[in-house]
Design an enzyme around this catalytic site. Structure first.
Site, mmCIF file in Angstrom:
data_model
loop_
_atom_site.group_PDB
_atom_site.id
_atom_site.type_symbol
_atom_site.label_atom_id
_atom_site.label_comp_id
_atom_site.label_asym_id
_atom_site.label_seq_id
_atom_site.Cartn_x
_atom_site.Cartn_y
_atom_site.Cartn_z
ATOM 1 N N SER A 96 0.829 -1.207 0.000
ATOM 2 C CA SER A 96 0.000 0.000 0.000
ATOM 3 C C SER A 96 0.864 1.258 0.000
ATOM 4 O O SER A 96 1.972 1.270 0.560
ATOM 5 C CB SER A 96 -0.859 -0.018 1.268
ATOM 6 O OG SER A 96 -1.377 1.257 1.513
ATOM 7 N N TYR A 145 -2.117 -0.461 10.053
ATOM 8 C CA TYR A 145 -2.328 -1.013 8.708
ATOM 9 C C TYR A 145 -1.039 -0.882 7.886
ATOM 10 O O TYR A 145 -0.559 -1.858 7.299
ATOM 11 C CB TYR A 145 -3.485 -0.264 8.026
ATOM 12 C CG TYR A 145 -3.607 -0.554 6.555
ATOM 13 C CD1 TYR A 145 -3.912 -1.836 6.106
ATOM 14 C CD2 TYR A 145 -3.406 0.444 5.595
ATOM 15 C CE1 TYR A 145 -4.015 -2.109 4.749
ATOM 16 C CE2 TYR A 145 -3.515 0.174 4.247
ATOM 17 C CZ TYR A 145 -3.818 -1.103 3.825
ATOM 18 O OH TYR A 145 -3.911 -1.378 2.481
HETATM 19 N N1 LIG Z 1 -8.444 -0.159 -2.258
HETATM 20 C C1 LIG Z 1 -7.348 0.579 -2.089
HETATM 21 O O1 LIG Z 1 -7.338 1.795 -2.312
HETATM 22 C C2 LIG Z 1 -6.068 -0.074 -1.642
HETATM 23 C C3 LIG Z 1 -4.932 0.737 -1.516
HETATM 24 C C4 LIG Z 1 -3.743 0.159 -1.115
HETATM 25 C C5 LIG Z 1 -3.670 -1.201 -0.867
HETATM 26 N N2 LIG Z 1 -4.787 -1.967 -0.981
HETATM 27 C C6 LIG Z 1 -4.672 -3.411 -0.708
HETATM 28 O O2 LIG Z 1 -5.211 -4.115 -1.808
HETATM 29 C C7 LIG Z 1 -5.812 -5.337 -1.363
HETATM 30 C C8 LIG Z 1 -7.244 -5.393 -1.821
HETATM 31 O O3 LIG Z 1 -7.921 -4.294 -1.245
HETATM 32 P P1 LIG Z 1 -9.452 -3.991 -1.462
HETATM 33 O O4 LIG Z 1 -9.606 -2.529 -1.425
HETATM 34 O O5 LIG Z 1 -9.961 -4.788 -2.615
HETATM 35 O O6 LIG Z 1 -10.020 -4.544 -0.086
HETATM 36 P P2 LIG Z 1 -11.188 -5.583 0.218
HETATM 37 O O7 LIG Z 1 -11.414 -5.525 1.685
HETATM 38 O O8 LIG Z 1 -12.342 -5.318 -0.675
HETATM 39 O O9 LIG Z 1 -10.545 -6.958 -0.190
HETATM 40 C C9 LIG Z 1 -9.813 -7.771 0.698
HETATM 41 C C10 LIG Z 1 -10.494 -9.114 0.801
HETATM 42 O O10 LIG Z 1 -9.744 -9.913 1.695
HETATM 43 C C11 LIG Z 1 -10.653 -10.683 2.450
HETATM 44 N N3 LIG Z 1 -9.996 -11.052 3.702
HETATM 45 C C12 LIG Z 1 -9.652 -10.252 4.742
HETATM 46 N N4 LIG Z 1 -9.085 -10.971 5.717
HETATM 47 C C13 LIG Z 1 -9.071 -12.263 5.299
HETATM 48 C C14 LIG Z 1 -8.632 -13.484 5.858
HETATM 49 N N5 LIG Z 1 -8.095 -13.528 7.085
HETATM 50 N N6 LIG Z 1 -8.767 -14.618 5.153
HETATM 51 C C15 LIG Z 1 -9.320 -14.594 3.911
HETATM 52 N N7 LIG Z 1 -9.771 -13.473 3.320
HETATM 53 C C16 LIG Z 1 -9.645 -12.320 4.002
HETATM 54 C C17 LIG Z 1 -11.859 -9.797 2.668
HETATM 55 O O11 LIG Z 1 -13.021 -10.543 2.940
HETATM 56 C C18 LIG Z 1 -11.922 -9.023 1.348
HETATM 57 O O12 LIG Z 1 -12.828 -9.645 0.449
HETATM 58 C C19 LIG Z 1 -5.646 -5.349 0.151
HETATM 59 O O13 LIG Z 1 -4.502 -6.088 0.453
HETATM 60 C C20 LIG Z 1 -5.449 -3.875 0.490
HETATM 61 O O14 LIG Z 1 -4.733 -3.736 1.699
HETATM 62 C C21 LIG Z 1 -5.988 -1.434 -1.383
#
Ligand SMILES: NC(=O)c1ccc[n+]([C@@H]2O[C@H](COP(=O)([O-])OP(=O)(O)OC[C@H]3O[C@@H](n4cnc5c(N)ncnc54)[C@H](O)[C@@H]3O)[C@@H](O)[C@H]2O)c1
Length: 315
Positions: free
Chosen positions: A111, A136
């Site tokens: 991130s 985080y």
């Molecule tokens: N959306 C953003 O702007 C952004 C920015 C930087 C980094 N990220 C990273 O990108 C990735 C995807 O993010 P997103 O925005 O799609 O988030 P999201 O929460 O929609 O997706 C993450 C998924 O992981 C699943 N999850 C969480 N803990 C779990 C566990 N213990 N076992 C199995 N599944 C689990 C959740 O149910 C969810 O569906 C994440 O790693 C997030 O940290 C996202």
């Protein structure tokens, strides 16, 4: 293309589970797609999964996301992002020890929040990142460090992707752009800190997907260690006020709102970052790719989806 995909998620209720199920419904149309409800922290299940399917490529996007929630719920970050990611690393290592078909490449989500208190922009992957401001961010940086250990010790190719404020259809309802939309639709005024004079590298989801697909097929190498990190951001920070104005225009155009909303201009909040801005030189160099979706186009797609999902279907 045409590869078999095994997807796992624990479908937790951090936000509306129906949205997660809706995404799965569209994916189930692909006949080489299998979904299994598994928790990353369940090590035995993760190990068994890897032994059963011997994946060539592993993409770990699963995590506890969100900066604010880490203040009230720190444990879920340690569980999913540290222990969960450790289990993925161990399963990859185990595939080299036991499996006939070791994992060829582990790609995982990091991130932009790892840049923490860094002031210098644009943020480059070579910048020192040891001043996170949320748990985080600390867990995401820890993932990068743990991945380095496994790449260095066991030669497991790993690539970490630092995403910058991803938005788009079916996105996360806890993110600011989604909340702005909800508020505008309800006719509520919206609050803009530092009077909207803050800059973010908003990145459209399809650009993220293209980036991931490009990266999957290229094994990393850095000074002999199969380890790499990329920023995936738009490389074009936009002000919050411009973002909100564009979102409002899209909502007006779709007839979702009928008049402009009131803005409340507030001072900068302690801990807020003035600007995030991704240097993506190594992404362009290695893949001849940079995110290119404009805010107008990306928010247009988001708003159309929002209308269909929340206002038309449920009307
Ligand atoms: N959306 C953003 O702007 C952004 C920015 C930087 C980094 N990220 C990273 O990108 C990735 C995807 O993010 P997103 O925005 O799609 O988030 P999201 O929460 O929609 O997706 C993450 C998924 O992981 C699943 N999850 C969480 N803990 C779990 C566990 N213990 N076992 C199995 N599944 C689990 C959740 O149910 C969810 O569906 C994440 O790693 C997030 O940290 C996202």
């Amino acid at each position: 293309m045409g590869n078999e995909v095994i997807a796992i998620d624990n479908l937790n209720d951090y936000y509306d589970v129906n949205l997660k199920l809706e995404r799965l419904t569209s994916l189930k149309n692909f006949d080489k797609f299998t979904f299994l409800k598994i928790d990353l922290i369940d090590k035995n299940n993760i190990m068994a999964l890897f032994e059963q399917y011997s994946p060539d490529i592993v993409v770990n996007l699963g995590a506890q996301a969100g900066v604010r929630y880490s203040i009230t719920n720190p444990q879920s970050y340690i569980d999913s992002n540290i222990i969960g990611f450790f289990n993925i690393l161990e399963a990859c290592r185990n595939s080299y020890v036991k499996g006939k078909y070791p994992v060829q490449h582990l790609v995982y989500a990091s991130s932009s929040s790892v840049y923490g208190l860094n002031k210098k922009v644009p943020y480059t992957v070579n910048d020192k990142v040891d001043k996170p401001v949320s748990l985080y961010a600390a867990t995401k940086r820890s993932d990068e460090l743990m991945a380095h250990v496994y790449s260095n010790l066991y030669f497991i190719p790993t690539t970490g992707l630092r995403f910058f404020t991803v938005y788009g259809p079916m996105g996360r309802p806890d993110m600011a752009y989604f909340k702005f939309t909800d508020k505008m639709v309800r006719g509520e005024h919206i609050q803009l800190y530092n009077s909207g004079d803050m800059y973010r590298d908003f990145t459209y989801i399809e650009d993220i997907i293209t980036g991931i697909v490009n990266i999957l097929n290229k094994l990393p190498n850095k000074d002999g260690v199969p380890y790499k990190i990329y920023n995936i951001g738009n490389n074009k920070p936009e002000s919050l006020i411009y973002f909100v104005n564009t979102l409002e225009k899209c909502l007006l155009k779709e007839g979702i709102i009928l008049q402009p909303v009131t803005r409340e201009f507030l001072p900068m909040q302690p801990g807020d970052v003035y600007q995030t801005y991704a240097d993506i030189d190594n992404l362009v160099q290695d893949f001849n790719f940079k995110p290119s979706t404009s805010l107008e186009t990306g928010l247009g797609h988001f708003v159309k989806w929002y209308k269909e999902y929340y206002l038309t279907k449920k009307a």
